[in-house]
Design a protein around this motif. Sequence first.
Motif: not given
Length: 467
Positions: A10-11, A42, A45, A127, A131, A422, A440, A444
């Motif tokens: 994921g993110n 993600s 989002v 999202g 991605l 995360g 997020m 991030t």
Amino acid sequence: MIDVLVIGGGNAALCAALMAREAGASVLLLESAPPEWRGGNSMHVRNLRCMHDQPQDVLLEAYPEEEFWQDLLKVTGGVTDEKLARLVIRASSTCRDWMRRHGVNFQPSLSGTLHLSRTNAFFMGGGKALLNAYYRSAQALGVQVRYDAPVDAIELDGDRFVAARVKGERIEAKSCVLACGGFESNREWMRAAWGQNERGEWPADNFIVRGTRFNQGVLLKAMMDAGADIIGDPTQAHCVAIDARAPLYDGGIVTRVDCVSLGVMLNRDARRFYDEGEDFWPKRYAIWGRLVALQPGQVGYCVIDSKPVGRFMPPVFPGVKADTLPELAQQLGLHVATFMQTIGDFNAACRVGSFDHTVLDDCHTEGLAPAKTHWARPIDTGPFYGYALRPGITFTYLGLKTDEHAAVHFGGKPSANLFVAGEMMAGNVLGKGYTAGVGMSIGTAFGRLAGTSAARAALREAAHAAA
């Protein structure tokens, strides 16, 4: 041997992989899902909460560090690590140019999300687009990605990462980033965490998972068993009241019902149980899942009349509609006399001033418990609408304790080559509660930090070996 192994897709995992690769490390990313389901939560989002001291393209006005901190402090009730929280807040002000370099685009907030136009930057395409941009950038930079690669065990030497096992294969790396989510999709673990209530119910049996089915908490449990330091309450989570008709997994944001603050919320006994107008919806929407989870049968009913229609984001499913309130009560399966008394008491208590759903207005109740402190108007204009709601779990807050280098801790000491990002560490910042877009921000900030730290550790080991 690979330099940096990133576990997750994921993110946070992608931010870690990109940063590590940019720092000169070789990187392998393991995603447990197949390509079509890549990205964990993600994919659902929409935006990133961003500190900024002046207007910035899609962000209006200013959202300074202290206001962001106070917003976080309010929703968490102080259950947060201020040092790490402020790290996230400050990082949120500097990450968007980096995100753009990796293909992420932003857009102004849409009608229905205007409360967030000053605080949150929305991703163009949501999202999934974010991605896809990150995976394209990772491929272009030479990050290796393997799908259908669930890690079922971690090999440690004390507090040092040695290898991961995927379907019996042993994968060594000089350093590792864990970014594979919480345990919300593990029904047995959720059931054990929430236990049985005084009514003999198992609340978790009625929970719906808003996101991925792949977050089983396998490595979180493995790290707990290995003696890693843990933070957070297993019952705390990003938990939203969502439409009871939502699918068990991956319903995403469209299953949320956003008219709660514009009407009343009733439990199975047709009684109100909390202030629907406590604060702006983006700050308070994430309390309602837990509130509903504590009600009989883990169900709540949002009731509105025609006046709020068009003032909130429409959910994916239409509400139950009736021309009269008794008819609506019958369709919702609620006791009609109790329902009518509750609505009648609420209507009588309303003191309507200047209604404005974009500000904390002066429409409130008097002499009613619980009060409704804003946006209180009588429910008296047909047709009437009702939505049955269930707790929708996004991600759990039980996680690995970390520090400003994103290191996993063992006995209070940071590992030299094992890092976390995360949802696996969000509980350091989110002890409870939630405010829109902050997940997020955390993913991030700590994804980028973990990738940098992991690359540094791996390259330091390589230099030491060469010497």
